[in-house]
Design a protein around this motif. Structure first.
Motif, PDB file in Angstrom:
ATOM      1  N   LYS A  54      21.025  25.407  -7.874  1.00 27.09           N
ATOM      2  CA  LYS A  54      20.630  26.698  -7.308  1.00 27.09           C
ATOM      3  C   LYS A  54      20.825  26.713  -5.790  1.00 27.09           C
ATOM      4  CE  LYS A  54      17.230  27.756 -10.893  1.00 27.09           C
ATOM      5  NZ  LYS A  54      15.774  27.967 -11.192  1.00 27.09           N
ATOM      6  N   GLN A  55      20.483  25.616  -5.132  1.00 21.40           N
ATOM      7  CA  GLN A  55      20.684  25.556  -3.686  1.00 21.40           C
ATOM      8  C   GLN A  55      22.173  25.614  -3.338  1.00 21.40           C
ATOM      9  OE1 GLN A  55      18.727  22.164  -2.032  1.00 21.40           O
ATOM     10  NE2 GLN A  55      16.697  22.758  -2.793  1.00 21.40           N
ATOM     11  N   TYR A  56      22.993  24.935  -4.128  1.00 22.51           N
ATOM     12  CA  TYR A  56      24.429  24.953  -3.866  1.00 22.51           C
ATOM     13  C   TYR A  56      24.983  26.359  -4.083  1.00 22.51           C
ATOM     14  CZ  TYR A  56      29.375  23.876  -4.283  1.00 22.51           C
ATOM     15  OH  TYR A  56      30.742  23.867  -4.115  1.00 22.51           O
ATOM     16  N   GLN A  57      24.545  27.027  -5.131  1.00 26.03           N
ATOM     17  CA  GLN A  57      25.055  28.373  -5.404  1.00 26.03           C
ATOM     18  C   GLN A  57      24.649  29.346  -4.296  1.00 26.03           C
ATOM     19  OE1 GLN A  57      27.426  27.446  -8.086  1.00 26.03           O
ATOM     20  NE2 GLN A  57      27.103  29.631  -7.873  1.00 26.03           N
ATOM     21  N   SER A  58      23.454  29.177  -3.756  1.00 26.34           N
ATOM     22  CA  SER A  58      23.039  30.064  -2.659  1.00 26.34           C
ATOM     23  C   SER A  58      23.896  29.861  -1.419  1.00 26.34           C
ATOM     24  CB  SER A  58      21.570  29.817  -2.335  1.00 26.34           C
ATOM     25  OG  SER A  58      21.377  28.486  -1.870  1.00 26.34           O
ATOM     26  N   SER A  59      24.386  28.650  -1.220  1.00 23.92           N
ATOM     27  CA  SER A  59      25.258  28.402  -0.069  1.00 23.92           C
ATOM     28  C   SER A  59      26.683  28.874  -0.310  1.00 23.92           C
ATOM     29  CB  SER A  59      25.260  26.909   0.269  1.00 23.92           C
ATOM     30  OG  SER A  59      25.863  26.168  -0.786  1.00 23.92           O
ATOM     31  N   SER A 117      27.487  31.855  -1.962  1.00 21.30           N
ATOM     32  CA  SER A 117      27.347  33.196  -2.507  1.00 21.30           C
ATOM     33  C   SER A 117      28.581  34.043  -2.301  1.00 21.30           C
ATOM     34  CB  SER A 117      26.128  33.884  -1.871  1.00 21.30           C
ATOM     35  OG  SER A 117      26.273  33.909  -0.455  1.00 21.30           O
ATOM     36  N   SER A 118      29.369  33.730  -1.260  1.00 25.69           N
ATOM     37  CA  SER A 118      30.554  34.540  -0.967  1.00 25.69           C
ATOM     38  C   SER A 118      31.761  34.120  -1.779  1.00 25.69           C
ATOM     39  CB  SER A 118      30.880  34.452   0.535  1.00 25.69           C
ATOM     40  OG  SER A 118      31.150  33.101   0.903  1.00 25.69           O
ATOM     41  N   ASP A 122      31.719  29.129  -9.598  1.00 21.28           N
ATOM     42  CA  ASP A 122      30.365  28.892 -10.136  1.00 21.28           C
ATOM     43  C   ASP A 122      30.258  27.421 -10.513  1.00 21.28           C
ATOM     44  OD1 ASP A 122      27.877  29.050 -11.130  1.00 21.28           O
ATOM     45  OD2 ASP A 122      28.368  30.245 -12.885  1.00 21.28           O
ATOM     46  N   ASN A 124      17.616  22.457  -9.678  1.00 18.17           N
ATOM     47  CA  ASN A 124      17.257  22.929  -8.334  1.00 18.17           C
ATOM     48  C   ASN A 124      18.413  22.727  -7.354  1.00 18.17           C
ATOM     49  OD1 ASN A 124      14.709  23.561  -9.291  1.00 18.17           O
ATOM     50  ND2 ASN A 124      13.847  21.570  -8.721  1.00 18.17           N
TER      51      ASN A 124
END
Length: 825
Positions: free
Chosen positions: A558-563, A565-566, A570, A555
């Motif tokens: 996923k939160q880190y990847q959403s922050s 996104s630009s 990975d 989880n």
């Protein structure tokens, strides 16, 4: 008893008077009113019968009989009664009513009680005289089937007659007439011919043993049926209230004595000490034949009685010899089956089966230890003992051994629960023995560690076992894994040290989770759910918490990847609690490692996200990076590399240490460049990594061909002409888990002993609070029962726990009894 007067009819049909007999007058007098002679004459002339009426014309009859036949002479009455008793002449309903009416009229002449007793005595005297003649006729017959057939026929006639007479005379003489007649038959007929009939029946059965059967099997069935019907009120040789009548004493007992004589004569030559096995075989066959024969010639409810007699005579009397011989029979299934069948006949309260169960338990334990393949046979590839690569072969062999013993228990002992328990107890003894897998490897190869290794191979995605199951069950891979896990749980249940099993399992689980080699998170949770009822929720807490850490880490990633996104970076992160993972991870030796700026920026951003989420609610949390277990995927290009791959670059998977080293040669802002040469000491100072670790990682990079060394100076530099057929190169080598060496196992054992001490101490407190005062032995048994599901309580651990609680003033010894402990409130 006074004889009845005949009824005389005189004169013409219309005018002559009718003189009534004494009985008729008594009936009319009892009514209290006179009877008109003309009315009696008219009734007699019309129907030839006498009707007793009062003045109002109502029929007068105390017995309820409307029409009363003319009372015939006494001799004629006796002839009809005799016809019923011997079955030569049938009586109609009217005849029965005539007898009943005659007796009723006689009873009215005197007091009822005396008259009833008088009638009963008269009938009994007549029946006794008749039955004496029947007995003489039976005694004159030839012994054998004719005698049995005649007795059965005479009893059937008599039983019908007694039933009819008891119904007809019940109003006159009261109840008990049928029982009295049965007692008369027993005294006058049965007792004189009982021994002869019984010997005739036994002779027929003896003939059946020789020739295979009797000519008329229904004859013996009819005999024991009529014997069971005869239940005399008093018989000296019969217990009171015997439900089978005289059958038990005069048919079953002679039959049982004949069976004992037959088996005794056949086995008399096998009573010598060396003939026990032949005796067991022959007695088993003979008793089985007798039981099958009894089903045809005995009543069903008495077959068990015969079985008890034969078992007591031929099995219970030879138990010691049978038990001694049974311990030597485990190589012959048929003989074991014979012993089980024999001992199964002995009553349960004799505990005749327990020595055979104990022998079976010892056989399972000894055979398992003796037949266990050697380590070389289980590990043909010669892998290290600590790697547990042979765990699959060992567990598969143990499961096959368990299946073989269960098949033996089913074939020899009908899977009787006592033998199933003995089987598991024997296998438990072998699994927990110090000789398991041989004394040379007893420290590293014990059942708890072996089973944990099997689960590890089963749940590791790239293991040979997991790959085979995936190929064999492409659509039901997870079901196949769970099925294998359930099979292994049968062995886990037999392990005494389940706490050590879970510690080894926990270590291997950490390796799978850190290296991302687990077959499936769902499978991991399913197997832990299977282990929880077996080992206790307290022993699976750490394992379940480790799986929860991995879920939370997903989880967070996923939160880190959403922050991010630009950005193209990975990142996948694992946030692990130090208290859960410290036993499995090697402590970080270089916490200040300098990593490339992209990785450093990602780590800072992730730490900020974590602190924003947790610092406010739970202060004191701090992230500490475990660089030894971190890795990255990078794309490397080499200037002088040739070929198609050289243009697209090579995908290299490197750990954090290797990534920091490569950054010195590829990042222009770092100390060196791709063309420069760096000494290992320079690299160590530049990235703040110990020189030993630097040399280790440089050797890996040089073996892969990515770096090359200057043989004169010892400096290293990038291999600009690197070429490889592989597009993806993995040199990360994240295998720095704690090695399961003898030292590591000793540390696990030490921690297990410490946990056992705490659990025993807690169990003592619980029991003392509950009982306030307990004897030493009683307290030990209660504590052992509380924790026996997980481990066996050792007396040394128990004494240490008692001493600790005594020193802490939680419990104390009783002053007048040193062996009794008291709880201190």
């Amino acid at each position: 008893m006074a004889e009845e007067e005949d009824v005389e009819v005189a004169g013409s049909d219309d005018e002559e008077d009718v003189d009534m007999d004494e009985d008729t007058k008594a009936a009319s007098t009892a009514s209290g009113r006179g009877i008109s002679k003309n009315r009696k004459r008219r009734q007699l002339n019309k129907s030839g019968r006498i009707v007793v009426r009062n003045k109002k014309g109502r029929i007068l009859s105390k017995t309820g009989v409307k029409w009363v036949k003319q009372i015939r002479p006494k001799n004629d009455l006796r002839q009809r009664l005799d016809g019923v008793l011997v079955g030569q002449q049938a009586m109609s309903i009217g005849d029965y009513m005539s007898i009943s009416s005659a007796v009723s009229l006689h009873v009215q002449r005197a007091k009822a009680e005396m008259a009833a007793e008088e009638v009963r005595q008269w009938v009994a005297a007549y029946v006794n005289g008749h039955l004496a003649a029947v007995a003489r006729r039976l005694q004159a017959l030839e012994r054998g089937a004719p005698l049995i057939a005649a007795y059965v026929a005479q009893w059937q006639y008599f039983a019908q007659a007694s039933l009819a007479l008891s119904g007809s005379l019940s109003r006159a003489v009261g109840s008990g007439m049928r029982e009295a007649m049965a007692q008369a038959w027993y005294t006058k007929v049965f007792r004189p011919v009982a021994a002869t009939v019984a010997s005739a029946a036994v002779a027929l059965v003896d003939n059946a043993r020789k020739e295979g059967g009797v000519d008329d099997p229904q004859l013996l069935s009819a005999l024991h049926s009529v014997l069971a019907e005869l239940r005399p009120t008093y018989a000296p040789e019969l217990p009171r209230g015997q439900p089978l009548g005289v059958y038990f004493a005069w048919y079953l007992e002679p039959y049982a004595r004949a069976s004992v004589r037959h088996i005794d004569s056949c086995t008399s030559h096998l009573r010598a000490p060396g003939s026990t096995r032949e005796y067991i075989r022959l007695v088993t066959r003979l008793i089985g034949d007798e039981e099958r024969r009894a089903e045809a010639y005995l009543r069903a409810e008495s077959v068990e009685s015969l079985r008890c007699v034969l078992s007591q005579r031929f099995v219970a009397g030879s138990l010691a010899a049978i038990h001694a011989e049974a311990a030597l029979m485990f190589s012959c299934v048929e003989d074991l089956r014979s012993v089980f069948c024999l001992l199964h006949r002995v009553p349960a309260d004799r505990a005749a089966m327990q020595p055979l169960r104990d022998a079976f338990k010892a056989h399972v334990a000894q055979h398992t230890l003796a037949a266990m393949p050697s380590l070389a046979e289980l590990n043909p590839q010669g892998a290290s003992v600590a790697s547990l690569a042979f765990a699959r072969n060992a567990v598969d062999w143990l499961l096959a051994e368990l299946g073989r013993h269960r098949a033996m228990a089913a074939r020899c002992f009908d899977s009787e629960p006592g033998f199933s328990a003995a089987l598991l107890a024997g296998l438990r003894e072998a699994l927990n023995s110090s000789q398991f897998m041989g004394p040379d490897h007893s420290q590293l190869v014990q059942a708890p560690r072996l089973l944990a290794g099997y689960f590890g191979l089963l749940l590791q995605a790239d293991s040979a076992l997991s790959l085979e199951l995936a190929a064999a069950h492409p659509t039901g891979f997870e079901d196949a894994i769970e099925s294998r896990a359930r099979d292994a749980l049968q062995l886990c249940e037999l392990v005494n040290s389940k706490d050590k099993l879970m510690r080894h399992y926990r270590s291997l689980l950490a390796r799978r989770l850190i290296t991302d080699s687990s077959a499936s998170a769902e499978l991991e949770r399913a197997v832990v759910a299977m282990l929880t009822p077996l080992t206790g929720i307290e022993n699976t807490y750490h394992v379940r918490a480790m799986l929860a850490d991995m879920s939370l880490s997903q989880n967070m990633s996923k939160q880190y990847q959403s922050s991010l996104s630009s950005e193209s970076l990975d990142v996948s992160v694992k946030i692990l609690r130090h208290s859960l993972w410290s036993d499995s991870l090697v402590p970080e030796s270089s916490p200040e490692l300098i990593v490339p700026r992209q990785a450093s920026a990602a780590c800072d951003r992730l730490a900020a996200l974590y602190n924003d989420r947790h610092t406010s609610s739970r202060s004191g949390r701090k992230l500490q990076w475990q660089w030894a277990y971190s890795k990255a995927t990078i794309q490397l290009y080499f200037p002088h590399s040739v070929g198609r791959i050289a243009q697209t670059g090579y995908t290299v998977i490197a750990n954090a240490y290797q990534l920091a080293i490569l950054a010195l040669f590829t990042d222009a802002s770092c100390l060196g460049s791709a063309a420069q040469q760096l000494m290992p000491s320079q690299i160590s100072r530049s990235i703040k990594l110990s020189l030993a670790v630097v040399n280790t990682e440089l050797s890996v990079l040089m073996r892969a061909g990515i770096l090359v060394s200057n043989s004169e100076t010892g400096a290293v530099m990038m291999n600009s002409g690197f070429n490889s057929r592989r597009v993806r190169i993995d040199i990360s080598g994240i295998k720095r888990m704690r090695q399961e060496t003898a030292e590591y196992k000793a540390r696990i054992d030490l921690r297990a002993d410490s946990n056992r001490f705490d659990q025993v101490r807690s169990a003592i407190m619980v029991e003392m609070k509950r009982h306030s005062s307990l004897h030493h032995a009683k307290l030990l048994s209660l504590v052992a029962a509380r924790v026996e599901r997980v481990f066996l309580v050792e007396r040394s651990v128990f004494k240490l726990a008692i001493g600790s609680l005594t020193e802490g003033d939680y419990i104390r010894r009783k002053e007048d009894d040193f062996n009794v402990y008291e709880y201190v409130v």
